[in-house]
Write a protein that holds these residues in place. Structure first.
Motif, short mmCIF file in Angstrom:
data_model
loop_
_atom_site.label_atom_id
_atom_site.label_comp_id
_atom_site.label_asym_id
_atom_site.label_seq_id
_atom_site.Cartn_x
_atom_site.Cartn_y
_atom_site.Cartn_z
N GLY A 1 22.68 51.44 -4.41
CA GLY A 1 22.55 50.24 -5.21
C GLY A 1 23.20 50.27 -6.57
O GLY A 1 23.32 49.22 -7.21
N GLY A 2 23.61 51.44 -7.06
CA GLY A 2 24.18 51.50 -8.40
C GLY A 2 25.52 50.80 -8.47
O GLY A 2 26.43 51.08 -7.69
N GLY A 3 25.69 49.89 -9.43
CA GLY A 3 26.91 49.10 -9.52
C GLY A 3 28.03 49.85 -10.21
O GLY A 3 27.81 50.62 -11.15
N PHE A 4 29.25 49.62 -9.74
CA PHE A 4 30.43 50.15 -10.44
C PHE A 4 30.56 49.46 -11.78
O PHE A 4 30.92 50.07 -12.78
N PHE A 5 30.27 48.14 -11.78
CA PHE A 5 30.30 47.36 -13.01
C PHE A 5 28.86 47.08 -13.47
O PHE A 5 27.92 47.13 -12.67
N ASN A 6 28.72 46.74 -14.74
CA ASN A 6 27.40 46.66 -15.35
C ASN A 6 26.50 45.62 -14.70
O ASN A 6 25.31 45.84 -14.52
N VAL A 7 27.08 44.46 -14.31
CA VAL A 7 26.24 43.40 -13.74
C VAL A 7 26.18 43.49 -12.21
O VAL A 7 25.79 42.55 -11.53
N ASN A 8 26.60 44.62 -11.68
CA ASN A 8 26.40 44.96 -10.27
C ASN A 8 27.09 43.96 -9.36
O ASN A 8 28.20 43.52 -9.65
N SER A 9 26.44 43.55 -8.29
CA SER A 9 27.10 42.72 -7.28
C SER A 9 27.16 41.25 -7.64
O SER A 9 27.54 40.43 -6.80
N SER A 10 26.81 40.89 -8.86
CA SER A 10 27.11 39.54 -9.35
C SER A 10 28.48 39.51 -10.04
O SER A 10 28.96 38.44 -10.40
N HIS A 11 29.12 40.68 -10.19
CA HIS A 11 30.44 40.77 -10.82
C HIS A 11 31.50 40.27 -9.84
O HIS A 11 31.50 40.65 -8.67
N PRO A 12 32.43 39.43 -10.28
CA PRO A 12 33.43 38.86 -9.36
C PRO A 12 34.38 39.89 -8.77
O PRO A 12 35.01 39.62 -7.74
N GLU B 1 24.51 33.21 -9.56
CA GLU B 1 25.92 32.83 -9.41
C GLU B 1 26.01 31.55 -8.57
O GLU B 1 25.39 31.47 -7.50
N THR B 2 26.79 30.59 -9.03
CA THR B 2 26.92 29.34 -8.28
C THR B 2 27.59 29.56 -6.93
O THR B 2 27.37 28.79 -6.00
N ARG B 3 28.40 30.61 -6.79
CA ARG B 3 29.07 30.84 -5.51
C ARG B 3 28.11 31.36 -4.45
O ARG B 3 28.45 31.37 -3.26
N PHE B 4 26.93 31.79 -4.84
CA PHE B 4 25.93 32.26 -3.87
C PHE B 4 24.75 31.31 -3.76
O PHE B 4 24.16 31.16 -2.68
N GLY B 5 24.37 30.67 -4.85
CA GLY B 5 23.30 29.71 -4.81
C GLY B 5 21.92 30.33 -4.69
O GLY B 5 21.75 31.55 -4.72
N THR B 6 20.92 29.47 -4.52
CA THR B 6 19.53 29.92 -4.50
C THR B 6 19.21 30.72 -3.25
O THR B 6 18.56 31.77 -3.31
N ALA B 7 19.68 30.27 -2.09
CA ALA B 7 19.29 30.90 -0.82
C ALA B 7 19.81 32.33 -0.71
O ALA B 7 19.05 33.27 -0.43
N LEU B 8 21.11 32.53 -0.93
CA LEU B 8 21.69 33.86 -0.78
C LEU B 8 21.25 34.78 -1.91
O LEU B 8 21.20 36.00 -1.72
N SER B 9 20.92 34.22 -3.06
CA SER B 9 20.36 35.04 -4.14
C SER B 9 18.96 35.52 -3.77
O SER B 9 18.61 36.69 -3.97
N ALA B 10 18.14 34.61 -3.23
CA ALA B 10 16.78 34.98 -2.82
C ALA B 10 16.81 36.00 -1.68
O ALA B 10 16.01 36.95 -1.67
N LEU B 11 17.71 35.81 -0.73
CA LEU B 11 17.83 36.76 0.39
C LEU B 11 18.21 38.14 -0.12
O LEU B 11 17.66 39.15 0.32
N TRP B 12 19.15 38.19 -1.04
CA TRP B 12 19.57 39.48 -1.60
C TRP B 12 18.42 40.12 -2.37
O TRP B 12 18.18 41.33 -2.23
N ALA B 13 17.73 39.34 -3.18
CA ALA B 13 16.63 39.89 -3.98
C ALA B 13 15.54 40.48 -3.07
O ALA B 13 15.00 41.55 -3.35
#
Length: 568
Positions: free
Chosen positions: A235-246, A328-340
């Motif tokens: 789970g550790g991100g290469f970038f600081n904001v992890n998998s929300s980074h473009p 992120e608007t490109r993922f929206g509420t559903a895919l954000s909730a699923l990831w969380a």
């Protein structure tokens, strides 16, 4: 919402379709049977044993197995700590980044060795390419392989018939990396590169923005680390904001790939278990319990987020897409909730949205996923042997109810196994409640808390749940880079990892020596709906009874206050 439901269903279908064959393949790997990749990796495997001087046929008693686990992890920690402290003297550091401080290097090394990947630093501003590849990525592989090896050893203990050994750690770990983690990571990295994730050793790129200002765009060997970070539930991100980074998660394809990788091996372990104990129904029952708990948690998280913030109902704010703060608007509420839900149910910790911005009830579910020991699929291997701990407690309680000695797979569960299971479980409340209470009362530690009121307590509770549960995600508002927290959370990570591993290996060693007894009319069946329901109840009750008072002061109090229109 109909589209969201289709996305959830498609994800579940893909996950099950891949986990079923992977579980069978993994069982063949760990049982030493020939596979499609044997012609490629078998010579490599033999060479590794020759160099290391470890005999492939020399099985280990549980104490020797546990010692091998601890010794290997200690060596990994020492190596990674040295890399982080001396990265300014090592190659592949085009930005000239300096060494980590001693307390932060301790925390980071512990974090990656324990498969937690808690990050109290920004990757693109703190770590060289050498540290990312040779330090962190290597540990992403071997820490995941450690969890897989321990889980397989525990399964052998349940499946064995009067044996004094539970396998060989060095063999199990090597096969985990060569035959499972490495090929799947290679495939994942290629897909990520295809979708635009960088994989380069070139320096950061200076550019001019549309506003005319100068910006330095970080890049590096990201794709290779991202693939194993998800597959190994690191789970550790290469970038600081992890998998929300473009650049870390640029498209819907990369988002789906990473979501599948988070739960793929944990789900496959259920089917591996069924094959190794020669009763597929047992694995399916555990998978069903995990699956029902996962779906229930997702329903609460998604329901809370799609409803939006009730404090905004009287304001001219459009919440048609739900609560989009921190997403992120490109993922929206559903895919954000699923990831969380996936990242906290698994011992993963990556994020594609900021959990600090979630509604209180959603935050409660995310914390509870970690507090029960992350057994709802959980980390690679770690989640499954954690669930087996609850299986032991479940059959013990069932035995008490029917008035006979509890049994599982024909093995009698006696006082020794129950005591070891309880001892392992107690590591969670100690790391979360005791350490969290200390963090909530020390003035210097409170500087890390961003928000007042119940949400501030939730930040502390989430941080120590994440550390002790070896998850690694965080409420975004918590300032973790303080010597107090880097040190105490490092200790919590060690407690959450090894206080689980050693008792579970002891249980496996104890059960391995027992001769299975044939089932009788009074035997409680452990593959039917009644057992699945009882197992879920035990998981929820133990988690609820242990952590409910703290949760009542944090997310529950915040939810009640929010509905009453009160803010802090």
């Amino acid at each position: 919402m109909a589209t969201d439901g289709l996305q959830f269903t498609a994800y579940a279908a893909i996950l099950v379709a891949l986990a079923l064959p992977l579980g069978s393949y993994m069982a063949r790997v760990f049982q030493g049977e020939r596979t499609l990749l044997s012609s490629i990796f078998a010579p490599v495997e033999r060479s590794i044993y020759t160099i290391a001087g470890k005999c492939v046929g020399q099985d280990q008693h549980w104490t020797r197995y546990a010692f091998s686990v601890l010794a290997f992890n200690l060596a990994g920690w020492l190596f990674l700590y040295a890399v982080l402290r001396f990265q300014h003297l090592l190659p592949w550091n085009p930005e000239g980044l300096g060494p980590m401080s001693p307390d932060l290097a301790f925390n980071t090394a512990v974090s990656f060795v324990t498969n937690t990947n808690w990050q109290a630093y920004g990757g693109e501003t703190s770590l060289s390419y050498f540290s990312q590849m040779v330090g962190l990525t290597v540990q992403n592989f071997v820490s995941a392989a450690t969890g897989m090896a321990v889980a397989v050893a525990v399964i052998r203990g349940f499946a064995a018939k009067s044996a004094n050994s539970i396998g060989n750690f060095w063999v199990d770990m090597t096969r985990s990396v060569l035959y499972i983690l490495l090929p799947l990571s290679f495939i994942g990295a290629l897909i990520l590169v295809w979708q635009g994730v960088p994989q380069t050793l070139n320096a950061y790129v200076p550019t001019t923005t549309l506003e005319g200002t100068q910006q330095l765009i970080a890049q590096g060997p990201a794709a290779s680390q991202i693939a194993i970070k998800q597959l190994g539930t690191n789970g550790g991100g290469f970038f600081n904001v992890n998998s929300s980074h473009p650049l870390e998660n640029p498209t819907q394809i990369t988002n789906l790939l990473q979501l599948v990788y988070i739960l793929l091996i944990p789900a496959a372990f259920c089917f591996l278990f069924g094959k190794m104990v020669k009763d597929r129904r047992q694995g399916i029952a555990i998978f069903a319990a995990m699956g029902f708990l996962f779906v229930a948690g997702l329903a609460v998280v998604y329901g809370s987020e799609i409803r939006g913030n009730p404090l905004f109902d009287a304001l001219p704010i459009d919440q048609a897409a739900g609560n989009m703060e921190g997403k992120e608007t490109r993922f929206g509420t559903a895919l954000s909730a699923l990831w969380a839900e996936a990242t906290t149910a698994a011992s993963n910790g990556s994020v594609n949205s900021m959990h600090d911005s979630y509604m209180p009830l959603a935050g409660l579910v995310l914390m509870l996923n970690m507090q029960v020991g992350e057994v709802i699929f959980g980390g690679v291997g770690a989640g499954f042997y954690g669930m087996l701990l609850f299986v032991v407690l479940t059959v013990f309680l069932a035995g008490l109810m029917v008035g006979r000695t509890p049994e599982y797979l024909g093995k009698k569960i006696e006082a020794r196994e129950v005591k070891l299971a309880v001892l392992a479980f107690l590591s969670m409340p100690v790391g979360i409640l005791v350490f969290g209470a200390v963090a909530a009362t020390v003035p210097s530690a409170l500087a890390a808390v961003q928000d007042p009121g119940p949400h501030g307590l939730s930040e502390i509770l989430y941080a120590y749940s994440s550390a002790t549960g070896n998850n690694g995600s965080a409420f975004a508002g918590f300032g973790a880079n303080l010597p107090f927290h880097t040190t105490l959370q490092g200790i919590a990570m060690l407690l959450g990892r090894y206080a689980f591993i050693v008792p579970m290996l002891a249980i496996a060693g104890s059960l391995a020596t027992k001769t299975p007894v044939p089932a009788s009319a009074g035997t409680f069946p452990t593959h039917g709906p009644l057992f699945v329901v009882l197992l879920m109840i035990v998981v929820l009750i133990l988690g609820g009874l242990t952590f409910f008072p703290a949760l009542a002061l944090g997310p529950i109090a915040e939810q009640v206050s929010m509905l009453a229109g009160q803010t802090f």
